[in-house]
Design a protein around this motif. Sequence first.
Motif, PDB file in Angstrom:
ATOM      1  N   ARG A  21      37.247  53.676  37.884  1.00  0.00           N
ATOM      2  CA  ARG A  21      38.540  53.847  38.145  1.00  0.00           C
ATOM      3  C   ARG A  21      39.570  54.351  36.988  1.00  0.00           C
ATOM      4  O   ARG A  21      40.711  54.662  37.219  1.00  0.00           O
ATOM      5  CB  ARG A  21      39.233  52.509  38.727  1.00  0.00           C
ATOM      6  CG  ARG A  21      38.620  52.151  40.043  1.00  0.00           C
ATOM      7  CD  ARG A  21      38.811  51.039  40.558  1.00  0.00           C
ATOM      8  NE  ARG A  21      37.910  50.046  39.914  1.00  0.00           N
ATOM      9  CZ  ARG A  21      38.276  48.574  39.817  1.00  0.00           C
ATOM     10  NH1 ARG A  21      39.303  48.040  40.657  1.00  0.00           N
ATOM     11  NH2 ARG A  21      37.407  47.572  39.205  1.00  0.00           N
ATOM     12  N   GLU A  32      36.728  47.636  28.977  1.00  0.00           N
ATOM     13  CA  GLU A  32      36.960  46.231  28.399  1.00  0.00           C
ATOM     14  C   GLU A  32      37.767  46.645  26.871  1.00  0.00           C
ATOM     15  O   GLU A  32      38.183  45.702  26.554  1.00  0.00           O
ATOM     16  CB  GLU A  32      35.832  45.403  28.124  1.00  0.00           C
ATOM     17  CG  GLU A  32      35.077  44.896  29.458  1.00  0.00           C
ATOM     18  CD  GLU A  32      34.289  45.945  30.224  1.00  0.00           C
ATOM     19  OE1 GLU A  32      34.383  47.145  30.058  1.00  0.00           O
ATOM     20  OE2 GLU A  32      33.947  45.586  31.472  1.00  0.00           O
ATOM     21  N   GLY A 113      24.987  46.607  38.898  1.00  0.00           N
ATOM     22  CA  GLY A 113      25.860  45.786  39.552  1.00  0.00           C
ATOM     23  C   GLY A 113      26.079  44.354  38.676  1.00  0.00           C
ATOM     24  O   GLY A 113      25.185  44.265  37.635  1.00  0.00           O
TER      25      GLY A 113
END
Length: 301
Positions: A21, A32, A113
């Motif tokens: 995104r 981060e 994931g």
Amino acid sequence: MTTSQQTVRKAVIPAAGLGTRFLPATKAMPKEMLPVVDKPAIQYVVEEAVNVGLNDILMITGRNKRALEDHFDRVPSLEDTLEAKGDMAKLESIQAASNLGDIHYVRQGDPNGLGHAVLRARQHVGNEPFAVLLGDDLIDARDDLLSTMIEVQAKTGGSVVALIEVEPSQISAYGCADVQAIDGEGYVRINKLVEKPDVDEAPSNLAVIGRYVLHPEVFDVLERTGPGRGGEIQLTDALQELAAGEGEGYGVYGVVFRGRRYDTGDKLSYLKACVQLAIDSEDLGPGLREWLPGFAAGLAK
Ligand code: UTP
């Protein structure tokens, strides 16, 4: 420090996501590391862990781990330069990041994931409850969340998630919790978790945010959790199994957070978070407060 805080000693910070995104900003560095005012988002998260006594920190990193490791390491040449200039404020600001706890790193390999990332922590964490903090969610340092979650974990012996109330129309952006109140307690029992439900199928308006205190049983569950939504190994699926089962290490509880939280996971929320935090900062706040009303009034015309 209370006994319950001593039971949880380790914090796991997954930072191996692709951050799609935020492309192209995240092409060569993890999301981060995006600055929120004047620190990378992950520094707020590490500080939050250290503030509740979690000095043993494991970061799950991906292909761009170098910026993370460098940020939390010392830079003697820069320190010497700042010291020679007598710029003690900047010297302290760069030393703050390298004096935070004991930081370890493990690679995720393939970003399969969040559940898969958490499973990579198994060897480091061992057989004890541990905290998981996501760098997307910043919790205001003036508000308490993690220490309450640690207390609830110690009391219940299960796993604990953090919840916020959202507008019903927003729930499909989050994991959603079907909960049951517990008499006389400030926390709830989770009956069921549903990942990103449609608005009319959501069991509540309680959304799961990026703080967890997990029983190590989650590792056994994750080992047998197959790919879920998006073909990824989802932490929510493992938590769902822990919520539905019974026995040692089972049971999932929720702490509803009503304090200040800043979402930095997408571009618009990130921009809002930067403004909210800058408004409160001592050095940038006054200038921003002076400029912002005029700017906003110009937009309203
Ligand atoms: P997100 O769901 O926000 O995914 O991950 P993402 O890949 O980071 O970002 P987008 O959606 O592509 O923009 C939630 C947290 O889990 C970590 C991320 O780094 C983030 O802190 N994560 C996610 C991993 O460590 N590994 C993964 O395989 C997936």
